[in-house]
Design an enzyme around this catalytic site. Structure first.
Site, PDB file in Angstrom:
ATOM      1  N   TYR A  98       1.023  -1.022  -0.266  1.00 58.90           N
ATOM      2  CA  TYR A  98       0.326  -0.274  -0.095  1.00 58.90           C
ATOM      3  C   TYR A  98       0.357   1.240  -0.232  1.00 58.90           C
ATOM      4  CZ  TYR A  98      -3.535  -3.346   1.186  1.00 58.90           C
ATOM      5  OH  TYR A  98      -4.898  -4.037   1.060  1.00 58.90           O
ATOM      6  N   ASN A 121     -12.686  -0.537  -4.346  1.00 61.57           N
ATOM      7  CA  ASN A 121     -12.782  -0.868  -5.273  1.00 61.57           C
ATOM      8  C   ASN A 121     -13.798  -1.839  -6.462  1.00 61.57           C
ATOM      9  OD1 ASN A 121     -11.670  -1.847  -8.625  1.00 61.57           O
ATOM     10  ND2 ASN A 121     -10.147  -3.012  -7.494  1.00 61.57           N
ATOM     11  N   CYS A 129      -7.053  -5.210  -7.547  1.00 62.19           N
ATOM     12  CA  CYS A 129      -6.433  -5.228  -6.425  1.00 62.19           C
ATOM     13  C   CYS A 129      -5.649  -6.008  -5.304  1.00 62.19           C
ATOM     14  CB  CYS A 129      -7.862  -4.329  -5.311  1.00 62.19           C
ATOM     15  SG  CYS A 129      -9.276  -5.184  -5.418  1.00 62.19           S
ATOM     16  N   HIS A 130      -5.932  -7.438  -5.766  1.00 56.96           N
ATOM     17  CA  HIS A 130      -5.223  -8.257  -5.293  1.00 56.96           C
ATOM     18  C   HIS A 130      -4.202  -8.418  -5.285  1.00 56.96           C
ATOM     19  CE1 HIS A 130      -5.853  -9.665  -9.032  1.00 56.96           C
ATOM     20  NE2 HIS A 130      -4.898 -10.831  -8.970  1.00 56.96           N
ATOM     21  N   GLU A 156      -1.613 -16.269 -10.711  1.00 63.09           N
ATOM     22  CA  GLU A 156      -0.620 -15.080 -11.334  1.00 63.09           C
ATOM     23  C   GLU A 156       0.619 -16.091 -11.516  1.00 63.09           C
ATOM     24  OE1 GLU A 156      -1.467 -11.225 -11.201  1.00 63.09           O
ATOM     25  OE2 GLU A 156      -3.718 -11.706 -11.772  1.00 63.09           O
TER      26      GLU A 156
END
Length: 166
Positions: A98, A121, A129-130, A156
């Site tokens: 963040y 979001n 946002c993950h 991912e």
């Protein structure tokens, strides 16, 4: 606001709600967690406006797609929109804290506000946002629940590692 359309897509993480105005995706809701969203009674059930995003999401969950190319129309404050735009610059398979995200938007001391905007979001996964984690490297806060966040990041990471040339 004009007519809103919605549809659902079954995925590895459950049934995702897709909603938009027929031109752009405006919301993506998780099946559970604080980011759980369901359609409103006055919205129109119609899968046609969402065929392309459904194909792209299916490809994403099968570890094929790394970027989305659909029109988005998230609704938020100027600050939220700035944060959500910055989220889209975090590469697939990578994470950012963040604090790092706050620095990227030129507001290094606003990491709590960035966290709050991240949590609001309306189009998670597509606006990734993950990919934002705590400064300690821990998974913190996610509208779909931490299990879902871990699943998305694992998907991912595994796909990004598989595509390395060595």
């Amino acid at each position: 606001m004009g007519k809103m359309y919605y549809s659902y897509l079954e995925t590895d993480i459950g049934s995702l709600m897709l909603a938009g105005d027929g031109e752009a995706l405006m919301e993506l809701g998780f099946p559970s967690g604080k980011g759980a969203r369901r359609h409103h009674r006055d919205w129109v059930l119609d899968g046609n406006p969402f065929e392309e995003i459904k194909e792209q999401l299916v490809s994403y969950f099968s570890a094929g797609r790394r970027e989305f190319s659909i029109p988005l129309a998230p609704q938020g404050t100027d600050f939220q929109l700035q944060v959500w735009q910055a989220l889209q610059t975090i590469p697939y398979g990578e994470t950012l804290s963040y604090a790092e995200l706050a620095s990227r938007i030129g507001r290094p001391r606003a990491f709590r506000a960035v966290g709050a905007a991240n949590g609001q979001n309306p189009i998670p996964i597509i606006i990734p946002c993950h990919r934002v984690i705590g400064s300690s490297g821990k998974l913190v806060g996610f509208g779909g629940g931490l299990d879902t966040k871990q699943h998305l990041l694992g998907l991912e990471y595994k796909s990004a590692q598989a595509s390395l040339p060595f």
